[in-house]
Design a protein around this motif. Sequence first.
Motif, PDB file in Angstrom:
ATOM      1  N   ILE A  86     -40.139  22.614 -13.819  1.00  9.81           N
ATOM      2  CA  ILE A  86     -40.277  23.438 -12.825  1.00  9.81           C
ATOM      3  C   ILE A  86     -40.743  25.320 -12.751  1.00  9.81           C
ATOM      4  CG2 ILE A  86     -39.443  23.923 -10.885  1.00  9.81           C
ATOM      5  CD1 ILE A  86     -40.808  20.686 -11.248  1.00  9.81           C
ATOM      6  N   GLY A  87     -42.052  25.460 -12.587  1.00  6.07           N
ATOM      7  CA  GLY A  87     -41.818  27.078 -12.463  1.00  6.07           C
ATOM      8  C   GLY A  87     -42.924  27.724 -11.651  1.00  6.07           C
ATOM      9  N   LYS A  92     -45.058  28.305  -6.410  1.00  8.11           N
ATOM     10  CA  LYS A  92     -46.512  29.729  -5.725  1.00  8.11           C
ATOM     11  C   LYS A  92     -46.929  28.154  -4.429  1.00  8.11           C
ATOM     12  CE  LYS A  92     -49.079  32.598  -4.436  1.00  8.11           C
ATOM     13  NZ  LYS A  92     -48.977  33.035  -3.974  1.00  8.11           N
ATOM     14  N   LEU A  93     -47.168  26.838  -5.116  1.00  8.44           N
ATOM     15  CA  LEU A  93     -47.672  25.687  -4.685  1.00  8.44           C
ATOM     16  C   LEU A  93     -47.125  25.644  -2.878  1.00  8.44           C
ATOM     17  CD1 LEU A  93     -49.367  23.356  -3.577  1.00  8.44           C
ATOM     18  CD2 LEU A  93     -48.120  22.029  -4.989  1.00  8.44           C
ATOM     19  N   LEU A  94     -45.600  25.633  -3.214  1.00 11.53           N
ATOM     20  CA  LEU A  94     -45.059  25.687  -1.933  1.00 11.53           C
ATOM     21  C   LEU A  94     -45.109  26.728  -0.842  1.00 11.53           C
ATOM     22  CD1 LEU A  94     -41.613  24.901  -3.392  1.00 11.53           C
ATOM     23  CD2 LEU A  94     -43.214  23.476  -2.050  1.00 11.53           C
ATOM     24  N   GLU A  95     -44.922  27.628  -1.106  1.00 12.46           N
ATOM     25  CA  GLU A  95     -45.389  29.287  -0.541  1.00 12.46           C
ATOM     26  C   GLU A  95     -47.354  29.483   0.594  1.00 12.46           C
ATOM     27  OE1 GLU A  95     -44.392  32.364  -3.311  1.00 12.46           O
ATOM     28  OE2 GLU A  95     -42.440  32.572  -3.372  1.00 12.46           O
ATOM     29  N   GLU A 142     -22.599  28.375 -10.739  1.00 11.74           N
ATOM     30  CA  GLU A 142     -21.728  29.627 -11.149  1.00 11.74           C
ATOM     31  C   GLU A 142     -20.759  29.329 -12.750  1.00 11.74           C
ATOM     32  OE1 GLU A 142     -19.157  29.421  -7.966  1.00 11.74           O
ATOM     33  OE2 GLU A 142     -20.203  30.979  -6.636  1.00 11.74           O
ATOM     34  N   GLU A 143     -20.787  27.775 -12.878  1.00  8.70           N
ATOM     35  CA  GLU A 143     -20.492  27.328 -13.987  1.00  8.70           C
ATOM     36  C   GLU A 143     -21.228  26.707 -15.287  1.00  8.70           C
ATOM     37  OE1 GLU A 143     -18.326  23.269 -13.158  1.00  8.70           O
ATOM     38  OE2 GLU A 143     -17.676  24.301 -11.710  1.00  8.70           O
ATOM     39  N   VAL A 144     -22.059  27.078 -15.041  1.00  6.08           N
ATOM     40  CA  VAL A 144     -23.770  26.900 -15.998  1.00  6.08           C
ATOM     41  C   VAL A 144     -24.778  27.556 -15.462  1.00  6.08           C
ATOM     42  CG1 VAL A 144     -22.306  24.153 -16.374  1.00  6.08           C
ATOM     43  CG2 VAL A 144     -24.315  24.728 -15.334  1.00  6.08           C
ATOM     44  N   THR A 145     -25.697  28.427 -16.614  1.00  7.28           N
ATOM     45  CA  THR A 145     -26.965  28.359 -16.148  1.00  7.28           C
ATOM     46  C   THR A 145     -27.768  27.451 -15.528  1.00  7.28           C
ATOM     47  OG1 THR A 145     -26.680  30.250 -18.143  1.00  7.28           O
ATOM     48  CG2 THR A 145     -28.423  30.088 -17.189  1.00  7.28           C
ATOM     49  N   ILE A 146     -28.648  27.409 -14.826  1.00  9.99           N
ATOM     50  CA  ILE A 146     -29.431  27.014 -13.618  1.00  9.99           C
ATOM     51  C   ILE A 146     -30.699  27.931 -13.945  1.00  9.99           C
ATOM     52  CG2 ILE A 146     -30.295  25.550 -12.021  1.00  9.99           C
ATOM     53  CD1 ILE A 146     -28.086  24.438 -13.189  1.00  9.99           C
ATOM     54  N   ARG A 147     -31.723  28.006 -14.221  1.00 11.84           N
ATOM     55  CA  ARG A 147     -33.314  28.069 -14.452  1.00 11.84           C
ATOM     56  C   ARG A 147     -33.493  29.408 -13.332  1.00 11.84           C
ATOM     57  NH1 ARG A 147     -37.291  26.938 -15.803  1.00 11.84           N
ATOM     58  NH2 ARG A 147     -37.854  25.194 -15.468  1.00 11.84           N
ATOM     59  N   PRO A 148     -33.793  29.877 -13.002  1.00 11.72           N
ATOM     60  CA  PRO A 148     -33.985  30.894 -11.871  1.00 11.72           C
ATOM     61  C   PRO A 148     -35.308  30.105 -10.940  1.00 11.72           C
ATOM     62  CG  PRO A 148     -33.330  32.754 -13.740  1.00 11.72           C
ATOM     63  CD  PRO A 148     -33.424  31.162 -14.407  1.00 11.72           C
ATOM     64  N   ASP A 149     -36.196  29.572 -11.926  1.00 12.48           N
ATOM     65  CA  ASP A 149     -37.523  28.552 -11.632  1.00 12.48           C
ATOM     66  C   ASP A 149     -36.679  27.555 -10.516  1.00 12.48           C
ATOM     67  OD1 ASP A 149     -39.659  29.872 -11.532  1.00 12.48           O
ATOM     68  OD2 ASP A 149     -39.485  29.324 -14.389  1.00 12.48           O
ATOM     69  N   VAL A 150     -35.693  26.645 -10.959  1.00 13.42           N
ATOM     70  CA  VAL A 150     -35.529  25.924 -10.127  1.00 13.42           C
ATOM     71  C   VAL A 150     -34.446  26.960  -8.805  1.00 13.42           C
ATOM     72  CG1 VAL A 150     -33.611  23.818 -10.249  1.00 13.42           C
ATOM     73  CG2 VAL A 150     -34.922  24.218 -12.343  1.00 13.42           C
ATOM     74  N   LEU A 151     -33.908  27.413  -8.777  1.00 14.95           N
ATOM     75  CA  LEU A 151     -33.382  27.832  -7.573  1.00 14.95           C
ATOM     76  C   LEU A 151     -33.945  28.212  -6.991  1.00 14.95           C
ATOM     77  CD1 LEU A 151     -30.659  30.485  -9.861  1.00 14.95           C
ATOM     78  CD2 LEU A 151     -30.116  28.352  -8.766  1.00 14.95           C
ATOM     79  N   LYS A 152     -35.147  28.791  -7.235  1.00 18.21           N
ATOM     80  CA  LYS A 152     -36.489  29.771  -6.500  1.00 18.21           C
ATOM     81  C   LYS A 152     -37.126  28.219  -6.154  1.00 18.21           C
ATOM     82  CE  LYS A 152     -37.329  33.661  -8.898  1.00 18.21           C
ATOM     83  NZ  LYS A 152     -38.888  34.499  -9.746  1.00 18.21           N
ATOM     84  N   TYR A 153     -37.292  27.270  -6.214  1.00 13.58           N
ATOM     85  CA  TYR A 153     -38.491  26.349  -5.817  1.00 13.58           C
ATOM     86  C   TYR A 153     -37.366  25.165  -5.404  1.00 13.58           C
ATOM     87  CZ  TYR A 153     -40.646  21.698  -5.926  1.00 13.58           C
ATOM     88  OH  TYR A 153     -41.487  20.534  -5.838  1.00 13.58           O
ATOM     89  N   VAL A 154     -35.889  25.484  -5.657  1.00 14.75           N
ATOM     90  CA  VAL A 154     -35.462  24.540  -4.309  1.00 14.75           C
ATOM     91  C   VAL A 154     -35.030  25.516  -3.323  1.00 14.75           C
ATOM     92  CG1 VAL A 154     -33.152  23.606  -3.962  1.00 14.75           C
ATOM     93  CG2 VAL A 154     -33.998  22.578  -6.095  1.00 14.75           C
ATOM     94  N   ASN A 155     -35.060  26.174  -2.917  1.00 13.50           N
ATOM     95  CA  ASN A 155     -34.814  27.717  -1.955  1.00 13.50           C
ATOM     96  C   ASN A 155     -36.288  27.836  -0.958  1.00 13.50           C
ATOM     97  OD1 ASN A 155     -35.139  30.145  -0.913  1.00 13.50           O
ATOM     98  ND2 ASN A 155     -33.341  30.132  -0.219  1.00 13.50           N
ATOM     99  N   ARG A 156     -37.102  27.545  -1.864  1.00 14.91           N
ATOM    100  CA  ARG A 156     -38.752  27.167  -0.887  1.00 14.91           C
ATOM    101  C   ARG A 156     -38.810  25.946  -0.421  1.00 14.91           C
ATOM    102  NH1 ARG A 156     -38.027  31.555  -2.351  1.00 14.91           N
ATOM    103  NH2 ARG A 156     -39.736  32.293  -3.505  1.00 14.91           N
TER     104      ARG A 156
END
Length: 190
Positions: A86-87, A92-95, A142-156
């Motif tokens: 996920i990138g 951007k498609l969601l936005e 908070e425990e492991v690194t999640i890629r920022p693209d995943v965090l943004k995607y699910v938020n959007r």
Amino acid sequence: MGIYTKKGDKGKTSLYDGTRVEKYSLRVETYGTVDELNTQISVAQKFCKDPKNIELLDTIQNNLFIVAGELANEDAANFYKNSKSIGADDTKLLENVIDEYTAKLPVIHEFILPGRSVAGAHLHLSRSVCRRAERLIDHLHEEVTIRPDVLKYVNRLSDFLYILARDEDYVDHLEGLVDKVLDIYKKEVN
């Protein structure tokens, strides 16, 4: 080959990379909630009337498989040997859809009840499951690194599901108006 392995009978499950973890682990809870979201979106999609929304939800479901796969793996690089990631383009498609639909739908200045149509109600339920998945992903982060693209995607994605729910409600409302006009016309003709 049967669908049961009996390997989980003692309360453990395997991650994508084969690591055994407790079934109640935060990682399993997180990707399990993404799976629940994907399933709920599938139900919502079956009630959608707009063909574009149906197609968009197919894309979302495929992307959620990728999100769940990444979350179900302690080594994301290993997962991406066999999968796309996920990138920014996915977000951007969601936005773009959010912006397009916001511009075409009537402006609202108050909270709305979740779902005036069956599709809208299921999409709002999907939105609330998405918010829960997002909270769990943030907690896991908070425990492991999640890629920022995943965090943004699910938020959007939760915003996207909200605007799709509004759109399906609007389509349903317009169809109801057409039906009322046709009923009036039929009564006047007879």
